[in-house]
Design a protein around this motif. Structure first.
Motif, PDB file in Angstrom:
ATOM      1  N   GLN A  51      37.356  37.039  41.887  1.00 41.15           N
ATOM      2  CA  GLN A  51      37.905  35.699  41.698  1.00 41.15           C
ATOM      3  C   GLN A  51      38.079  34.993  43.042  1.00 41.15           C
ATOM      4  OE1 GLN A  51      41.925  35.627  40.263  1.00 41.15           O
ATOM      5  NE2 GLN A  51      41.730  33.594  39.389  1.00 41.15           N
ATOM      6  N   LYS A  52      38.582  35.739  44.038  1.00 39.53           N
ATOM      7  CA  LYS A  52      38.745  35.143  45.357  1.00 39.53           C
ATOM      8  C   LYS A  52      37.394  34.778  45.974  1.00 39.53           C
ATOM      9  CE  LYS A  52      43.164  35.072  45.811  1.00 39.53           C
ATOM     10  NZ  LYS A  52      43.878  33.772  45.864  1.00 39.53           N
TER      11      LYS A  52
ATOM     12  N   ASP B 209      40.008  28.175  34.288  1.00 41.96           N
ATOM     13  CA  ASP B 209      39.291  28.751  35.424  1.00 41.96           C
ATOM     14  C   ASP B 209      39.176  27.727  36.542  1.00 41.96           C
ATOM     15  OD1 ASP B 209      39.026  30.937  33.832  1.00 41.96           O
ATOM     16  OD2 ASP B 209      36.897  30.640  33.381  1.00 41.96           O
TER      17      ASP B 209
ATOM     18  N   SER C 156      43.974  24.747  36.490  1.00 35.86           N
ATOM     19  CA  SER C 156      44.242  26.010  37.188  1.00 35.86           C
ATOM     20  C   SER C 156      45.572  25.939  37.916  1.00 35.86           C
ATOM     21  CB  SER C 156      43.116  26.313  38.184  1.00 35.86           C
ATOM     22  OG  SER C 156      41.890  26.488  37.523  1.00 35.86           O
TER      23      SER C 156
ATOM     24  N   ASP D 251      34.599  34.060  44.332  1.00 33.64           N
ATOM     25  CA  ASP D 251      34.097  32.873  43.629  1.00 33.64           C
ATOM     26  C   ASP D 251      34.876  31.625  44.034  1.00 33.64           C
ATOM     27  OD1 ASP D 251      32.353  34.563  42.382  1.00 33.64           O
ATOM     28  OD2 ASP D 251      33.493  34.713  40.520  1.00 33.64           O
TER      29      ASP D 251
ATOM     30  N   TYR E 207      40.246  40.594  40.939  1.00 32.16           N
ATOM     31  CA  TYR E 207      40.911  39.672  41.866  1.00 32.16           C
ATOM     32  C   TYR E 207      40.002  39.321  43.043  1.00 32.16           C
ATOM     33  CZ  TYR E 207      44.318  37.961  45.268  1.00 32.16           C
ATOM     34  OH  TYR E 207      44.982  37.211  46.200  1.00 32.16           O
TER      35      TYR E 207
END
Length: 490
Positions: free
Chosen positions: A238-239, A425, A448, A241, A235
């Protein structure tokens, strides 16, 4: 040890485990000792009763042999036996039918009047003595009494009581100490887990708890925590990126706006040139506004999952209205937009969010399908017959689950196997060099957003696609009346 440290120790899991262990050991130990003590007392008394009954039976058999039996010899033998059992203070009494003593062995105590005897053996306790009585009808010595002092049992029970007290004292001291040591060994893995988790930082999430291989609850806890750390790491990545990509996407239109303005200010320009510049700035601002709105929508769906489901939505009506809104665009681009008969379906959710999903998917389908069929090689069709793009929307209840399945299928360019796993994504864009005639542009956030909204509604969205044959998006949502069941099962 300071008072605060003492309070911390008392509140610790190790201390509580020690107390529970000590309490369990003490209660169990005391119960066992009490049972053993009572069992020994019962055995001693039982053995004494059996011995007295056997002695009484032996004397009874001798008395039955009269007149041939020598009573004087029996008395001498009983006196000898009484003398040899001084520790137990064994004795014999011969009584008449009135209960008066006819003969007593050596060391026989003075007893009060005994209760009436019967022809069966009676066992009773009188004072500090245990007696066995029996009556013989028609005999001169009507009642025979064999007895023994119970003082030796009391002495032996006193020894047992001292042993019980000693063992109890040892248990009272050893159980808390042993419990504290065992609790320390049991909580040591927890302490290691605490140390490991205390070292974790958002920027460094690579360390994991040690799995000891014992397959016990602590191992299961470590596996569970490691799974949580894996999800947190994914997570956070992901945040990270997402923020990096968002910053990059925001920087591009801002750089274009700044460059255009700097060029305009570098010299004198005509009105037409300024108008052209302002038009470019407006286009870039529109792109920037679209990107910001999409980012805000993603933030809303991520942060407001509990409150987004604000009422029941008639999904078939929402699909029909959304299709009507895009019908003109589809006709203009030469794409046939067809809706199969829709059953009346209600889902629980947010009407605006669900409309956003339908709009994104239908808009993408029209855009890519139209671009695909504008290619000369595709438009010519087979044997020179022109082909036309088509989008089919259908909806039906799932026969096996309390769900509704909504399908949006086109016969456009399709998505390659390399790109298919990544299309949801954030900021991901398909490599256009691998897809003939597909439009460029976009922020890479549309799908997304669709996935985030559907997940917020406790549903799923999947995609199936084949190059040059088309793409099919499949959305599953729980029925309004069955939402609670779906949430409970998930």
């Amino acid at each position: 040890m300071s008072f605060e440290r003492l309070k911390t120790t008392i509140r610790s899991l190790r201390f509580r485990l020690m107390l529970w262990n000590a309490l369990a050991v003490l209660l169990t130990g005391f119960a066992i000792l009490l049972i053993v003590r009572q069992g020994m007392a019962y055995i001693l008394n039982y053995d004494l009763d059996r011995v007295l009954a056997e002695d009484l039976e032996e004397i009874s058999q001798n008395l039955r042999a009269e007149p041939e039996f020598d009573f004087d010899r029996l008395q001498r033998e009983l006196d000898i036996k009484a003398g040899s059992h001084a520790y137990h203070q064994w004795f014999v009494l011969f009584l008449d039918s009135a209960g008066e003593a006819i003969w007593t062995s050596k060391s026989a105590p003075q007893l009060p009047r005994l209760p009436a005897a019967t022809e069966t053996v009676q066992l009773l306790t009188v004072g500090d003595y245990r007696l066995a009585l029996r009556k013989f009808s028609g005999k001169q010595h009507a009642i025979v009494c064999v007895g023994s002092s119970i003082a030796f049992i009391q002495r032996e029970m006193a020894v047992i009581d001292r042993l019980v007290m000693i063992v109890s004292a040892v248990l009272l001291v050893a159980s808390p100490v042993g419990g504290y040591i065992l609790a320390g060994r049991a909580t040591q893995p927890l302490a290691q887990m605490m140390q490991t988790t205390a070292r974790l930082r958002p920027a460094e999430m690579s360390e994991r708890l040690k799995i000891r291989g014992t397959q016990d609850e602590l191992d299961q806890l470590a596996i569970t925590v490691n799974g949580l750390l894996d999800r947190l790491a994914a997570y956070l990545k992901q945040k990270h990126d997402f923020l990096a990509n968002a910053a990059h996407e925001l920087r591009t239109p801002l750089s274009a706006i700044r460059s255009s303005v700097e060029v305009a200010l570098s010299g004198n320009r005509t009105v037409d040139e300024y108008n052209e510049l302002l038009a470019e700035v407006i286009d870039e601002c529109a792109s920037l506004e679209t990107l910001v709105n999409q980012l805000l929508l993603l933030a809303e769906t991520d942060a407001e999952r509990p409150t987004v489901l604000d009422g029941d939505v008639r999904l078939d009506s929402l699909v029909t209205r959304t299709v009507e809104m895009f019908q003109g665009v589809a006709d203009f681009n030469g794409v046939r937009l067809r809706v199969e008969p829709l059953p009346v379906i209600f889902v629980t959710g947010n009407r605006n969010y669900l409309r956003q999903v339908l709009s994104n998917l239908i808009d993408n389908a029209i855009k890519f399908t139209a671009s695909h069929y504008q290619q000369p090689s595709v438009a010519a069709g087979v044997n020179g017959q022109a082909e036309r793009g088509e989008i089919v929307i259908s909806m039906q209840k799932d026969p096996e689950r309390p769900m509704v399945t909504l399908t949006i299928e086109d016969n456009g360019p399709g998505i390659g196997e390399v790109d298919l796993p990544h299309i949801f994504d954030r900021f991901y864009r398909v490599d256009r060099s691998r897809m003939r005639g597909t439009p460029t542009g976009g922020t890479g956030l549309g799908l997304s957003i669709c996935q985030s909204i559907i997940q917020t509604h406790h549903g799923t969205i999947t995609v199936e696609s084949t190059i040059d044959r088309g793409t099919k998006f499949i959305i599953s949502l729980p029925l309004a009346s069955k939402l609670a069941e779906v949430i409970a099962a998930s």
